[in-house]
Design an enzyme around this catalytic site. Structure first.
Site, PDB file in Angstrom:
ATOM      1  N   ASN A   9       0.864  -1.182   0.000  1.00 23.12           N
ATOM      2  CA  ASN A   9       0.000   0.000   0.000  1.00 23.12           C
ATOM      3  C   ASN A   9       0.903   1.236   0.000  1.00 23.12           C
ATOM      4  O   ASN A   9       1.494   1.566   1.025  1.00 23.12           O
ATOM      5  CB  ASN A   9      -0.891  -0.035   1.256  1.00 23.12           C
ATOM      6  N   TRP A  10       0.984   1.877  -1.157  1.00 22.05           N
ATOM      7  CA  TRP A  10       1.886   3.043  -1.276  1.00 22.05           C
ATOM      8  C   TRP A  10       1.323   4.271  -0.568  1.00 22.05           C
ATOM      9  O   TRP A  10       2.030   5.261  -0.407  1.00 22.05           O
ATOM     10  CB  TRP A  10       2.127   3.396  -2.740  1.00 22.05           C
ATOM     11  N   LYS A  11       0.058   4.230  -0.209  1.00 20.75           N
ATOM     12  CA  LYS A  11      -0.620   5.415   0.358  1.00 20.75           C
ATOM     13  C   LYS A  11      -0.404   6.616  -0.574  1.00 20.75           C
ATOM     14  O   LYS A  11      -0.346   6.428  -1.796  1.00 20.75           O
ATOM     15  CB  LYS A  11      -0.128   5.684   1.781  1.00 20.75           C
ATOM     16  N   HIS A  96      -9.420   0.600   5.124  1.00 26.60           N
ATOM     17  CA  HIS A  96      -8.133   0.882   5.767  1.00 26.60           C
ATOM     18  C   HIS A  96      -8.377   1.831   6.946  1.00 26.60           C
ATOM     19  O   HIS A  96      -9.216   2.727   6.870  1.00 26.60           O
ATOM     20  CB  HIS A  96      -7.159   1.511   4.765  1.00 26.60           C
ATOM     21  N   GLU A  98      -6.844   4.300   8.004  1.00 27.98           N
ATOM     22  CA  GLU A  98      -6.706   5.740   7.726  1.00 27.98           C
ATOM     23  C   GLU A  98      -7.987   6.290   7.107  1.00 27.98           C
ATOM     24  O   GLU A  98      -8.378   7.428   7.380  1.00 27.98           O
ATOM     25  CB  GLU A  98      -5.482   5.971   6.819  1.00 27.98           C
ATOM     26  N   GLU A 168      -5.162  -5.400  10.485  1.00 26.02           N
ATOM     27  CA  GLU A 168      -4.190  -4.335  10.677  1.00 26.02           C
ATOM     28  C   GLU A 168      -4.464  -3.621  12.003  1.00 26.02           C
ATOM     29  O   GLU A 168      -5.298  -2.703  12.058  1.00 26.02           O
ATOM     30  CB  GLU A 168      -4.296  -3.323   9.530  1.00 26.02           C
ATOM     31  N   GLY A 174       2.490   2.017  10.702  1.00 22.40           N
ATOM     32  CA  GLY A 174       3.406   3.148  10.551  1.00 22.40           C
ATOM     33  C   GLY A 174       4.093   3.556  11.847  1.00 22.40           C
ATOM     34  O   GLY A 174       4.694   4.624  11.922  1.00 22.40           O
ATOM     35  N   SER A 213       3.622  -2.406  10.245  1.00 20.63           N
ATOM     36  CA  SER A 213       5.078  -2.360  10.427  1.00 20.63           C
ATOM     37  C   SER A 213       5.778  -3.678  10.090  1.00 20.63           C
ATOM     38  O   SER A 213       6.722  -4.066  10.759  1.00 20.63           O
ATOM     39  CB  SER A 213       5.426  -1.905  11.852  1.00 20.63           C
ATOM     40  N   GLY A 234       2.886  -1.264   4.242  1.00 17.83           N
ATOM     41  CA  GLY A 234       2.877   0.169   3.941  1.00 17.83           C
ATOM     42  C   GLY A 234       4.282   0.647   3.641  1.00 17.83           C
ATOM     43  O   GLY A 234       4.806   0.497   2.533  1.00 17.83           O
ATOM     44  N   GLY A 235       4.931   1.221   4.654  1.00 19.86           N
ATOM     45  CA  GLY A 235       6.241   1.864   4.469  1.00 19.86           C
ATOM     46  C   GLY A 235       7.256   1.026   3.711  1.00 19.86           C
ATOM     47  O   GLY A 235       7.921   1.519   2.782  1.00 19.86           O
TER      48      GLY A 235
HETATM   49  C1  PEP Z   1      -0.650   0.008   6.090  1.00 19.13           C
HETATM   50  O1  PEP Z   1      -0.780   1.205   5.953  1.00 19.13           O
HETATM   51  O2  PEP Z   1      -1.522  -0.748   5.626  1.00 19.13           O
HETATM   52  C2  PEP Z   1       0.516  -0.493   6.797  1.00 19.13           C
HETATM   53  C3  PEP Z   1       0.482  -1.735   7.199  1.00 19.13           C
HETATM   54  O3  PEP Z   1       1.541   0.385   6.991  1.00 19.13           O
HETATM   55  P1  PEP Z   1       2.983   0.072   7.641  1.00 19.13           P
HETATM   56  O4  PEP Z   1       3.479  -1.210   7.017  1.00 19.13           O
HETATM   57  O5  PEP Z   1       3.835   1.238   7.263  1.00 19.13           O
HETATM   58  O6  PEP Z   1       2.779  -0.062   9.095  1.00 19.13           O
END
Ligand code: PEP
Length: 253
Positions: A9-11, A96, A98, A168, A174, A213, A234-235
């Protein structure tokens, strides 16, 4: 044996150059295995480019969101599910945390979007997860069960059979604070058991991804858990090397 998936997920990150670089690097760097789906979810404006770059490479492309309305019309700024399918998307993230927190998407909206996605021929990745406050209050399972039940009420067993769940924990997204493999397994088992109350076969086949993470150095221990079928990243999905290493961890299961 369930199919694994590693999804990025590039956001709201990326550019034309980043998209072409990332997709071509992944396509050349990663040996795609049939039993592990590799998915990237760029921002909407880069989806068509990503889908074109990924064509025939084994890399799949998904969106991060879709409109809750299915038909064309006066919905300024929205992107419909049928448009995503039209440009070569196969998947879409819904629910998600967010979007739940920043765009007021509640369980009913998430459920409705999952249905709209399915009707457009897309596979919804339905995200569920508790906040730290909810976990500390001992309410994680209750919150997740309510999130699942809202979706079940709208898409039913047939819909779930075409969907994917991502657990999640909001406190792990994050933050660099990952759920332990045991914490992840505990909730994944709860999710599968809840879905099994609807239909045992559907629940057994359901892919349940962990997100929060995930990095190259913790992916293997999380993915090795019985009910963890890959990750939503994500990251670390913004770095081709890290993402490729995480993908490789899913192949060892
Ligand atoms: C996400 O946003 O779905 C996510 C899991 O982010 P991160 O891996 O950065 O925690």
């Amino acid at each position: 044996m369930r199919q694994m998936m590693v999804a990025g997920n590039w956001k709201m990150h990326g550019s034309v150059a980043f998209t072409s670089d990332m997709v071509t690097t992944l396509a050349s760097k990663v040996v795609i295995k049939e039993n592990v789906t590799l998915l990237v979810c760029p921002p909407a404006v880069y989806l068509a480019q990503a889908a074109a770059a990924a064509a025939h490479s084994g890399v799949h492309v998904g969106a991060q969101n879709l409109a809750s309305v299915a038909s064309p019309g006066a919905y300024t700024g929205e992107v419909a599910g049928f448009m995503l399918a039209d440009i070569g998307c196969q998947y879409v993230i819904v629910g998600h945390s967010e979007r739940r927190a920043l765009y007021a998407e509640d369980n009913e909206i998430v459920a409705h979007k999952a249905k709209v996605a399915l009707d457009a021929g897309l596979v919804p990745l339905v995200c569920v997860g508790e906040t730290l406050e909810q976990r500390e209050a001992g309410k994680a399972q209750e919150v997740i069960t309510a999130q699942l039940d809202a979706v079940s009420a709208v898409i039913g067993v047939d819909g779930w059979s075409q969907a994917i769940v991502a657990y999640e924990p909001v406190w792990a997204i994050g933050t660099g604070r990952t759920a332990s493999p045991e914490q992840a397994q505990e909730i994944h088992a709860v999710i599968r058991a809840r879905l099994a109350e609807l239909d045992a076969g559907m629940a057994t086949a359901m892919r349940i991804l962990y997100g929060g993470s995930v990095k190259p150095d913790n992916a293997e221990s999380i993915f090795s858990q019985l009910d963890v079928d890959g990750g939503l990243i994500g990251g670390a999905s913004l770095n081709a090397d890290d993402f490729a290493r995480i993908y490789a961890c899913a192949q060892t299961k």
